[in-house]
Design a protein around this motif. Structure first.
Motif, PDB file in Angstrom:
ATOM      1  N   UNK A   1       0.255  -1.397   0.085  1.00 37.78           N
ATOM      2  CA  UNK A   1      -0.051   0.391   0.298  1.00 37.78           C
ATOM      3  C   UNK A   1       0.812   1.082  -0.113  1.00 37.78           C
ATOM      4  N   UNK A   2       0.551   2.111  -0.420  1.00 37.38           N
ATOM      5  CA  UNK A   2       0.770   3.524  -0.337  1.00 37.38           C
ATOM      6  C   UNK A   2      -0.511   4.695   0.466  1.00 37.38           C
ATOM      7  N   UNK A   3       0.574   5.706   1.907  1.00 36.69           N
ATOM      8  CA  UNK A   3      -0.077   6.528   2.517  1.00 36.69           C
ATOM      9  C   UNK A   3      -0.362   7.676   0.880  1.00 36.69           C
ATOM     10  N   UNK A   4      -1.609   8.323   1.568  1.00 34.78           N
ATOM     11  CA  UNK A   4      -2.281   9.057   0.726  1.00 34.78           C
ATOM     12  C   UNK A   4      -2.604  10.454   1.658  1.00 34.78           C
ATOM     13  N   UNK A   5      -1.977  11.380   0.820  1.00 37.50           N
ATOM     14  CA  UNK A   5      -2.378  13.197   1.862  1.00 37.50           C
ATOM     15  C   UNK A   5      -4.291  13.082   1.594  1.00 37.50           C
ATOM     16  N   UNK A   6      -3.775  13.635   0.094  1.00 36.42           N
ATOM     17  CA  UNK A   6      -5.008  14.823  -0.214  1.00 36.42           C
ATOM     18  C   UNK A   6      -4.040  15.336  -1.651  1.00 36.42           C
ATOM     19  N   UNK A   7      -5.220  15.340  -2.338  1.00 36.72           N
ATOM     20  CA  UNK A   7      -4.853  15.604  -4.249  1.00 36.72           C
ATOM     21  C   UNK A   7      -3.880  16.741  -4.331  1.00 36.72           C
TER      22      UNK A   7
ATOM     23  N   UNK B   1       8.382  -3.739  18.760  1.00 33.22           N
ATOM     24  CA  UNK B   1       9.701  -3.695  19.320  1.00 33.22           C
ATOM     25  C   UNK B   1       9.583  -2.180  20.158  1.00 33.22           C
ATOM     26  N   UNK B   2       8.223  -1.640  20.401  1.00 32.82           N
ATOM     27  CA  UNK B   2       7.938  -0.676  21.438  1.00 32.82           C
ATOM     28  C   UNK B   2       8.348   0.876  20.590  1.00 32.82           C
ATOM     29  N   UNK B   3       7.466   2.001  21.379  1.00 33.15           N
ATOM     30  CA  UNK B   3       7.854   2.745  20.371  1.00 33.15           C
ATOM     31  C   UNK B   3       6.223   2.946  19.140  1.00 33.15           C
ATOM     32  N   UNK B   4       6.203   4.135  18.807  1.00 28.78           N
ATOM     33  CA  UNK B   4       5.200   4.553  18.138  1.00 28.78           C
ATOM     34  C   UNK B   4       4.253   3.388  17.246  1.00 28.78           C
ATOM     35  N   UNK B   5       4.921   2.531  16.824  1.00 32.64           N
ATOM     36  CA  UNK B   5       4.830   1.313  15.588  1.00 32.64           C
ATOM     37  C   UNK B   5       4.904   1.669  13.836  1.00 32.64           C
ATOM     38  N   UNK B   6       5.532   3.033  13.730  1.00 28.87           N
ATOM     39  CA  UNK B   6       6.004   2.903  12.305  1.00 28.87           C
ATOM     40  C   UNK B   6       7.337   3.585  12.296  1.00 28.87           C
TER      41      UNK B   6
ATOM     42  N   UNK C   1       3.353  -2.824   8.442  1.00 24.84           N
ATOM     43  CA  UNK C   1       3.610  -1.500   9.191  1.00 24.84           C
ATOM     44  C   UNK C   1       3.005  -0.292   8.225  1.00 24.84           C
ATOM     45  N   UNK C   2       2.322   0.537   8.744  1.00 22.76           N
ATOM     46  CA  UNK C   2       1.376   1.607   8.497  1.00 22.76           C
ATOM     47  C   UNK C   2       2.074   2.333   7.732  1.00 22.76           C
ATOM     48  N   UNK C   3       3.132   2.562   7.905  1.00 22.15           N
ATOM     49  CA  UNK C   3       4.042   3.875   8.334  1.00 22.15           C
ATOM     50  C   UNK C   3       5.614   3.445   7.354  1.00 22.15           C
ATOM     51  N   UNK C   4       6.275   3.368   6.556  1.00 19.64           N
ATOM     52  CA  UNK C   4       7.256   2.888   5.827  1.00 19.64           C
ATOM     53  C   UNK C   4       7.767   4.180   5.010  1.00 19.64           C
ATOM     54  N   UNK C   5       8.700   5.111   4.657  1.00 20.98           N
ATOM     55  CA  UNK C   5       9.570   4.951   3.507  1.00 20.98           C
ATOM     56  C   UNK C   5      10.614   5.770   3.630  1.00 20.98           C
TER      57      UNK C   5
ATOM     58  N   UNK D   1       5.107   5.225   3.303  1.00 20.59           N
ATOM     59  CA  UNK D   1       4.570   6.799   3.270  1.00 20.59           C
ATOM     60  C   UNK D   1       5.719   7.138   2.850  1.00 20.59           C
ATOM     61  N   UNK D   2       5.208   8.463   1.945  1.00 20.91           N
ATOM     62  CA  UNK D   2       4.347   8.174   1.598  1.00 20.91           C
ATOM     63  C   UNK D   2       4.216   8.089  -0.019  1.00 20.91           C
ATOM     64  N   UNK D   3       3.313   8.182  -1.089  1.00 21.09           N
ATOM     65  CA  UNK D   3       3.161   7.564  -2.606  1.00 21.09           C
ATOM     66  C   UNK D   3       3.040   9.368  -3.427  1.00 21.09           C
ATOM     67  N   UNK D   4       2.654  10.323  -2.688  1.00 20.44           N
ATOM     68  CA  UNK D   4       2.172  11.502  -2.855  1.00 20.44           C
ATOM     69  C   UNK D   4       2.283  12.483  -2.156  1.00 20.44           C
TER      70      UNK D   4
END
Length: 878
Positions: free
Chosen positions: A366-372, A522-527, A547-551, A644-647
């Motif tokens: 997947x890719x994280x999307x902010x807004x167009x 691992x603890x921490x924020x998880x991303x 992993x919900x956010x890695x980039x 995190x993130x594709x655009x």
């Protein structure tokens, strides 16, 4: 001949009349709006909304759009996406809210016929409005909140002569936030029910008007006495299905809200037709009541199922749901939907959720999307292009980040079309909503934890968003918020009341990196992490199992950079030691993320163009390596990864596969390569050759072919062997570490890792460049030139076939970028889509690339191609 032509003209005119009549039941108010700042407006809303009031001195307004968009379109402010221009625009925190408080006015023609109801619908305003029509105030109750649709019955407000004036006073958010450099500024932007990024983030500068305006569509709709609203379609697909087969039946469940506008009861029929069969129910509605009506379940025989991209077709059905009284349609709603079912399970081995569609598990890429667009300049065409890019990257999911908005129906239509599953966050984030201590925030964590100020408005908006989006096949998951759950009462309302009652078919994640989604061992924020990494990291270091956010990085090439960097700022960005900034202020302002020493193995960049060229080599490797590393451990370490993130929604210099102008960089094609459904790959840590199968089919008789090429183009076959691989699996074939090390030791080498099917066709063609024993690409820096032969042929009104061939007498032609350019200006035509790009050709090799551009029919275009050791040439299209 004349009779036939006349008959044709009559048919066309008749069809047009039918279409116009149908369209007039609902139409958009999207032109000939005018606006004026409240400070310059002395008249009242009643006076302004009279057609006698002159708008001659008012400014043309962009609706849908924001105040800042209107100001930009009228030349009142400079383009905030260029250089340091954003600093030249007054910020609402300094000016006060009145500076961006505007009246908007629109004249339209409409009369209600006998028995007809006329409705005014807003799909989104920011942040609160007062609505007047023909001298009367329409909204007796306050209308506020960015994500809340509103519909007003304006039948009694319409002028007898049909000449109407709509006037809308738009107020900015009550709390606009101090843009002090924090994530969401001082955090108080989150006190409202609106997007948080507008006060600034680590990928964007503050949006000066905080997106104030009538930012989404405005409609006029006409119905009979009964208004049909919020139809709901649920599809149930039992068992484990496979694409391409005749399917067992699926169950279709349909309901809709019916609003009786009359002071007397109404009796009628709610119905729809699907697969040639009509499903109906007789309904009695009490006076002035709105009820939800369930139709009988429908068993759809041999359904054509909807599948995520890469797994099957994206079949869609159209349904017209109607309410009839006395045989006449009072109102109808058209819905497009896909027949599919989303399932989730806990994978006890990876300790994370895994997602299935129609009973088949899907490894999430997947890719994280902010807004167009940061200024909310949305269009169906731009949405389509961006989602097509995501499909072309071989991704199967987009997550909509919680600091922005619930995406528009047009976004979801594109995801339905291209097969991208969607995680939709509700609109809050750990940064603004109090997860962490933050010295840049105005209020303490306890206070921020209870943002927004109006919980009931958040809950009402959430309910409305669920109703608006729930019919889309692509919508797979709801998420409570970005890196934090909503406050307890909001969380309870969403999880225990809204979703069970108004959706109930999708997985709900408490928050984006919760243990329920992915056990954070691992603890921490998880991303994260979010910056440049050694490729070995992706292969050898285990991270969170979903992993919900890695980039990583994402700077475009020199053509992209020149679009928004003034000439004096077209320099190599040099990091200031001990900071996240670089010496050039424009690069820093546009949030450049440093590449560290990753370009040095290619040779120290000479200028910005050389820097940007070498950045593309890093980009390609980073994202290919990221996706290959995660894929190599699928179902063992991982059930999914979201980049995190594709655009970027503005001209930022980090994390993007294409720039704001929709020009792809090498990130896109590296990710496309690493995300192939059927993929042969090289592990740079262990020297292993592996095959990944992300299809539901066992793959037989695949020929794995691994070939090394030196810097002169001489080849050595390292292996050629038949293999098979099970569905949805990864397979280790062999290690070639010793051979590769020996061959690459002096100057490095090229490594072609390929899969061929039984027809000897390439189904995976993966080309690596391996450094020398010192970790440098010394051989690349000494390569001889390799001129390519290129032919371009137009094969349709939107496609070109480009054949590229490298002479057997040449060395490798390395890393060639194709572009479609205007024949007169030589500027790139955007958006253009390539079946492959940044391509390399070994001696004697020929490749064919398809280039797609929607406006090709009306454009005089040329193909431009050039690479690392290949002179740039421009090719006429035959």
């Amino acid at each position: 001949m004349k009779i036939s032509y006349l008959f044709f003209k009559i048919c066309v005119l008749t069809l047009c009349c039918i279409q116009i009549a149908a369209a007039q039941n609902r139409y958009e108010l999207n032109s000939e709006w005018y606006c004026n700042p409240i400070g310059d407006t002395k008249a009242t809303g009643s006076e302004l909304s009279s057609t006698d009031y002159s708008l001659e001195k008012w400014m043309p307004a962009t609706v849908p759009g924001t105040v800042l968009t209107t100001l930009l379109n009228n030349g009142k402010v400079p383009d905030p996406f260029y250089g340091m221009n954003n600093e030249k625009i007054k910020d609402i925190y300094e000016t006060g809210r009145e500076h961006y408080t505007y009246w908007f006015a629109k004249d339209f023609t409409e009369k209600a016929k006998e028995g007809e109801q006329v409705w005014l619908s807003f799909r989104g305003i920011n942040y609160s409005v007062e609505v007047f029509l023909n001298g009367q105030k329409v909204n007796a109750e306050p209308y506020k909140g960015m994500y809340l649709r509103k519909q007003f019955n304006i039948t009694s407000f319409l002028a007898e002569n049909g000449k109407n004036r709509l006037a809308v006073l738009v107020h900015p958010a009550d709390h606009v936030g101090n843009p002090n450099g924090g994530q969401g500024g001082d955090g108080t932007i989150a006190k409202g029910v609106a997007l948080q990024y507008t006060a600034g983030w680590d990928w964007i500068q503050p949006v000066r008007d905080r997106n104030t305006g009538i930012w989404d569509k405005v409609f006029i709709e006409k119905t009979g006495a009964v208004n049909l609203k919020n139809p709901h379609i649920v599809t149930l697909v039992e068992g484990v299905r496979k694409p391409g087969e005749e399917q067992d039946p699926a169950t279709i469940k349909v309901s809709a809200e019916l609003q009786n506008t009359l002071s007397v009861p109404v009796k009628g029929t709610l119905q729809y037709t699907l697969a040639g069969q009509t499903v109906s129910k007789t309904v009695s509605l009490k006076a002035h009541k709105t009820v939800e009506v369930d139709l009988p379940d429908f068993i759809l025989e041999a359904p054509k199922l909807w599948w995520p991209s890469g797994y099957g077709e994206q079949n869609l059905y159209d349904m017209d749901i109607k309410f009839l009284t006395d045989g006449q349609t009072s109102d109808s709603e058209k819905v497009t939907f896909g027949v599919r079912e989303i399932q989730t399970d806990w994978n006890a081995h990876t300790l994370s959720k895994q997602i299935s569609v129609n009973g088949q598990k899907i490894f999430i890429k997947g890719g994280n999307w902010i807004i167009s667009d940061a200024m909310l300049r949305f269009s169906k065409e731009r949405y389509d292009a961006e989602i097509r890019f995501h499909r072309d990257m071989n991704l199967n999911l987009i997550r909509i980040w919680g600091g922005a908005l619930p995406e528009r129906p047009e976004f979801y239509e594109a995801c339905d079309k291209y097969g991208l599953l969607v995680i939709q966050d509700f609109w809050m984030s750990g940064d603004c909503n109090g997860r962490w201590l933050d010295p840049k925030k105005k209020e303490d964590q306890w206070t921020r934890r209870q943002y927004p100020d109006d919980h009931s408005l958040f809950i009402e908006s959430a309910k409305d968003v669920v109703k608006m989006l729930r019919n889309h096949a692509s919508l797979a998951i709801w998420c409570g918020g970005n890196e934090i759950t909503p406050p307890a009462d909001i969380m309870h309302a969403i999880k225990e009341e809204i979703l069970p009652e108004y959706d109930g078919t999708r997985w709900f994640i408490d928050y984006s990196n919760s243990d329920e989604m992915s056990y954070n061992f691992k603890g921490g924020n998880g991303d994260g992490p979010y910056g440049i990494q050694d490729i070995s990291t992706f292969w050898a270091e285990r991270t969170w199992p979903f992993n919900s956010e890695v980039g990583s990085v994402g700077t475009g090439d020199a053509v992209s950079l020149r679009r928004f960097l003034p000439e004096e700022n077209q320099v190599i960005p040099i990091e200031m030691e001990g900071t996240e900034k670089v010496k050039d202020e424009v690069w820093t302002y546009h949030k450049y993320i440093d590449y560290g020493n990753s370009m040095e193995p290619y040779g120290t960049p000479r200028d910005m163009e050389d820097f940007a060229t070498k950045a593309q080599l890093v980009n390609y490797n980073q994202y290919r390596g990221l996706m290959e590393g995660f894929t190599a451990h699928m179902w063992d370490w991982y059930t999914g990864v979201i980049i995190w993130k594709t655009q970027n929604p503005w001209t930022a210099l980090r994390g993007q596969m294409y720039d704001y102008y929709l020009d792809p960089n090498a990130c896109l094609y590296g990710l496309r390569e690493g995300s192939e459904a059927l993929h042969a790959m090289y592990d740079p840590v262990k020297g292993n050759i592996m095959i990944a199968n992300n299809t539901f089919e066992q793959q037989h008789d695949l020929m794995l072919r691994v070939t090394a090429y030196d810097m002169d183009g001489k080849s050595k076959r390292l292996t050629q062997v038949f293999n098979y691989i099970e569905p949805a699996s990864i397979r280790l074939i062999m290690s070639l570490q010793k051979s590769i090390q020996e061959l690459s030791n002096e100057k490095g080498l090229f490594l072609a890792v390929q899969l061929l099917n039984v027809d000897q066709e390439l189904v995976s063609d993966n080309f690596y460049w391996i450094p020398d024993a010192e970790g440098n690409y010394s051989g690349l820096q000494e390569m001889a030139s390799a001129q390519l032969k290129v032919e371009a042929t137009k094969i349709s009104d939107s496609e070109i076939s480009v054949t590229v061939s490298n002479s057997a007498d040449n060395t490798v032609s390395f890393f060639n970028r194709l572009s479609l350019v205007d024949a007169d200006t030589r500027e790139r035509l955007l958006p253009t889509f390539f079946s492959d790009n940044y391509v390399s050709l070994v001696p004697g090799e020929e490749k064919t690339i398809t280039v797609s551009y929607d406006k090709l029919k009306s454009t005089d275009a040329l193909i431009e191609i050039g690479g690392w050791n290949t002179p740039t040439q421009t090719i006429e299209i035959r």
